[in-house]
Design a protein around this motif. Structure first.
Motif, PDB file in Angstrom:
ATOM      1  N   UNK A  11       0.880  -1.236   0.027  1.00  0.00           N
ATOM      2  CA  UNK A  11       0.007  -0.129   0.207  1.00  0.00           C
ATOM      3  C   UNK A  11       0.835   1.054  -0.160  1.00  0.00           C
ATOM      4  N   UNK A  12       0.308   2.350  -0.507  1.00  0.00           N
ATOM      5  CA  UNK A  12       0.614   3.710  -0.449  1.00  0.00           C
ATOM      6  C   UNK A  12       0.395   4.300   0.998  1.00  0.00           C
ATOM      7  N   UNK A  13       1.283   5.116   1.499  1.00  0.00           N
ATOM      8  CA  UNK A  13       1.060   5.953   2.737  1.00  0.00           C
ATOM      9  C   UNK A  13       1.554   7.276   2.498  1.00  0.00           C
ATOM     10  N   UNK A  14       1.026   8.141   3.035  1.00  0.00           N
ATOM     11  CA  UNK A  14       1.390   9.579   2.800  1.00  0.00           C
ATOM     12  C   UNK A  14       2.797   9.978   3.580  1.00  0.00           C
ATOM     13  N   UNK A  15       2.761   9.344   4.717  1.00  0.00           N
ATOM     14  CA  UNK A  15       4.032   9.677   5.388  1.00  0.00           C
ATOM     15  C   UNK A  15       4.699   8.390   6.046  1.00  0.00           C
ATOM     16  N   UNK A  16       5.923   8.041   5.381  1.00  0.00           N
ATOM     17  CA  UNK A  16       6.297   6.746   5.620  1.00  0.00           C
ATOM     18  C   UNK A  16       6.644   6.355   7.043  1.00  0.00           C
ATOM     19  N   UNK A  17       7.171   7.485   7.866  1.00  0.00           N
ATOM     20  CA  UNK A  17       7.463   7.534   9.089  1.00  0.00           C
ATOM     21  C   UNK A  17       6.388   7.403  10.010  1.00  0.00           C
ATOM     22  N   UNK A  18       5.347   8.075   9.834  1.00  0.00           N
ATOM     23  CA  UNK A  18       4.047   7.790  10.724  1.00  0.00           C
ATOM     24  C   UNK A  18       3.410   6.734  10.677  1.00  0.00           C
ATOM     25  N   UNK A  19       3.263   6.411   9.425  1.00  0.00           N
ATOM     26  CA  UNK A  19       2.819   4.904   9.201  1.00  0.00           C
ATOM     27  C   UNK A  19       3.645   3.728   9.627  1.00  0.00           C
ATOM     28  N   UNK A  20       4.878   4.002   9.584  1.00  0.00           N
ATOM     29  CA  UNK A  20       5.806   2.791  10.043  1.00  0.00           C
ATOM     30  C   UNK A  20       5.534   2.488  11.530  1.00  0.00           C
ATOM     31  N   UNK A  21       5.510   3.650  12.433  1.00  0.00           N
ATOM     32  CA  UNK A  21       5.150   3.786  13.634  1.00  0.00           C
ATOM     33  C   UNK A  21       4.025   2.965  13.915  1.00  0.00           C
ATOM     34  N   UNK A  22       2.864   3.132  13.008  1.00  0.00           N
ATOM     35  CA  UNK A  22       1.595   2.457  13.268  1.00  0.00           C
ATOM     36  C   UNK A  22       1.655   1.115  13.024  1.00  0.00           C
ATOM     37  N   UNK A  23       2.278   0.615  12.051  1.00  0.00           N
ATOM     38  CA  UNK A  23       2.422  -0.771  11.664  1.00  0.00           C
ATOM     39  C   UNK A  23       3.438  -1.602  12.501  1.00  0.00           C
ATOM     40  N   UNK A  24       4.569  -0.887  13.106  1.00  0.00           N
ATOM     41  CA  UNK A  24       5.536  -1.232  13.831  1.00  0.00           C
ATOM     42  C   UNK A  24       5.089  -1.328  15.441  1.00  0.00           C
ATOM     43  N   UNK A  25       4.681  -0.119  15.787  1.00  0.00           N
ATOM     44  CA  UNK A  25       4.339   0.075  17.308  1.00  0.00           C
ATOM     45  C   UNK A  25       3.173  -0.386  17.612  1.00  0.00           C
ATOM     46  N   UNK A  26       2.388  -0.007  16.911  1.00  0.00           N
ATOM     47  CA  UNK A  26       0.634  -0.255  17.290  1.00  0.00           C
ATOM     48  C   UNK A  26       0.351  -1.656  17.060  1.00  0.00           C
ATOM     49  N   UNK A  31       9.956  -4.799  11.018  1.00  0.00           N
ATOM     50  CA  UNK A  31      10.457  -4.173   9.719  1.00  0.00           C
ATOM     51  C   UNK A  31      11.772  -5.336   9.491  1.00  0.00           C
ATOM     52  N   UNK A  32      11.644  -5.991   8.086  1.00  0.00           N
ATOM     53  CA  UNK A  32      12.556  -6.805   7.602  1.00  0.00           C
ATOM     54  C   UNK A  32      13.665  -6.204   6.678  1.00  0.00           C
ATOM     55  N   UNK A  33      12.992  -4.989   5.932  1.00  0.00           N
ATOM     56  CA  UNK A  33      13.832  -4.227   5.041  1.00  0.00           C
ATOM     57  C   UNK A  33      13.452  -2.882   4.542  1.00  0.00           C
ATOM     58  N   UNK A  34      14.488  -2.266   4.159  1.00  0.00           N
ATOM     59  CA  UNK A  34      13.898  -0.981   3.661  1.00  0.00           C
ATOM     60  C   UNK A  34      14.639  -0.704   2.491  1.00  0.00           C
ATOM     61  N   UNK A  35      13.962  -0.325   1.464  1.00  0.00           N
ATOM     62  CA  UNK A  35      14.700   0.110   0.080  1.00  0.00           C
ATOM     63  C   UNK A  35      13.874   0.909  -0.661  1.00  0.00           C
ATOM     64  N   UNK A  36      14.602   1.851  -1.435  1.00  0.00           N
ATOM     65  CA  UNK A  36      13.944   2.726  -2.192  1.00  0.00           C
ATOM     66  C   UNK A  36      12.585   3.289  -1.730  1.00  0.00           C
ATOM     67  N   UNK A  37      12.572   3.881  -0.569  1.00  0.00           N
ATOM     68  CA  UNK A  37      11.350   4.516  -0.095  1.00  0.00           C
ATOM     69  C   UNK A  37      10.109   3.502   0.215  1.00  0.00           C
ATOM     70  N   UNK A  38      10.506   2.121   0.474  1.00  0.00           N
ATOM     71  CA  UNK A  38       9.610   0.975   0.764  1.00  0.00           C
ATOM     72  C   UNK A  38      10.064   0.483   2.095  1.00  0.00           C
ATOM     73  N   UNK A  39       9.205   0.181   2.914  1.00  0.00           N
ATOM     74  CA  UNK A  39       9.402  -0.594   4.252  1.00  0.00           C
ATOM     75  C   UNK A  39       8.899  -1.886   4.114  1.00  0.00           C
ATOM     76  N   UNK A  40       9.511  -2.943   4.327  1.00  0.00           N
ATOM     77  CA  UNK A  40       9.011  -4.446   4.055  1.00  0.00           C
ATOM     78  C   UNK A  40       8.740  -4.852   5.695  1.00  0.00           C
TER      79      UNK A  40
END
Ligand code: M3P
Ligand code: FE
Length: 304
Positions: A11-26, A31-40
């Motif tokens: 999926x696309x997200x407007x703000x990668x850092x804010x969404x990363x926090x949601x999926x990781x912390x909440x 997180x297994x990888x980060x490449x070319x502006x994509x978080x896995x």
């Protein structure tokens, strides 16, 4: 041969850092990888490389990946998809981090769906030797164990149902019908294994995502999810509540970009001998929210 399960949602997200926090912390994904502006990201009880990809820029679905049993299945799926008349191309190892060669289809609903069998094996958090029931090191936030299903929208549910059935071998667990004679398909909940659904779709705009869902163990985890969402200011759509359709237990909420997520528990077991259940539009609200028997129009209208 066959499709095993939903493997990944991109999926696309407007703000990668804010969404990363949601999926990781909440939600508690790793997180297994980060490449070319994509978080896995992957959940703790998943074995394959990733199950969610976040890409910065906008909102909504980029594509879905479904894992198939073996790479030789891809030839048959390619043949069937082409005969059905949808666009199908080969994808290459590395097109998706950790994922091997596969197929990329454009569904009749205009969604992109990838099929693959080769994917890097990372293993789950408890291992395969005398495992603990959950990670000793603890879980973050909700600690979702795994992805479960997606629900997408399409102008022509009947055509998409025929595609999933004829090309990919899915079966309908439940169907929502409308029209004068209850002969118009409004939605279909389809499975490839023994879950109540691995994909579902309802009538709506082409190419859109209604939600993707994680599985959790039980109803009390859904209540805990609600607590965490309140603590973390996550907008809740509805729930915890019971679905009539699939008999699952649910809470819907939004990631910071506005993509709808669900955590889902319960539901029954299906299989090749399962007989399809039918819901009529006069019972649609009960079908979706059995507890409250009413739906906020935004639940149906907001898609990404
Ligand atoms: C589910 C489910 C809609 C119904 C949703 C149902 C969007 O999410 O998991 O059964 O109409
Ligand atoms: Fe759902």
């Amino acid at each position: 041969m066959g499709v095993i399960r939903l493997g990944y949602v991109h999926v696309r997200v407007t703000d990668l850092a804010g969404s990363a926090e949601h999926y990781r912390e909440t939600l508690g994904m790793d997180q297994v990888a980060e490449q070319d502006g994509r978080l896995y990201l992957k959940s703790w009880d998943e074995h394959d490389h990733h199950s969610v990809v976040l890409e910065e820029g906008g909102v909504g679905l980029v594509k879905l990946g479904y894992k198939v049993e073996k790479s030789s299945d891809l030839d048959e799926f390619e043949h069937r998809a082409a005969s059905f008349g949808v666009r199908v191309e080969r994808m290459s190892k590395g097109d998706n981090e950790g994922v091997g060669d596969g197929l990329r289809l454009t569904l009749p609903s205009e969604h992109t769906l990838e099929l693959y069998s080769d994917v890097e094996y990372l293993g789950n958090a408890t291992g395969n030797w005398n495992p603990d029931p959950w990670p000793r090191s603890g879980l973050r936030g909700l600690g979702v164990p795994r992805l479960d299903h997606t629900l997408i929208t399409t102008e022509d549910p009947a055509l998409l149902e025929r595609f999933f059935s004829e090309v990919l071998g899915f079966r309908a667990a439940e169907r929502l019908v409308g029209g004068e004679d209850d002969d118009q398909l409004v939605g279909s909940w389809m499975f490839c294994g023994e879950q109540p659904h691995d994909i579902a779709f309802v009538k709506g705009e082409q190419g859109k995502l209604h939600h993707f869902a994680y599985h959790v163990d039980d109803w009390s985890t859904l209540l805990r999810a609600g607590d965490l969402f309140s603590m973390h200011d996550v907008p809740v759509d509805f729930g915890p509540a019971r679905h009539g359709i699939t008999r699952g237990e649910t809470i819907y909420f939004f990631d910071p970009a506005g993509n709808r997520n669900e955590v889902f528990a319960g539901g029954y077991r299906t299989g090749p001998d399962f007989r399809t259940i039918t819901w009529t539009m006069d019972n649609a609200a009960r079908g979706i929210n059995y507890t409250h028997r009413e739906l906020d129009p935004d639940f149906l209208n907001v898609v990404t």
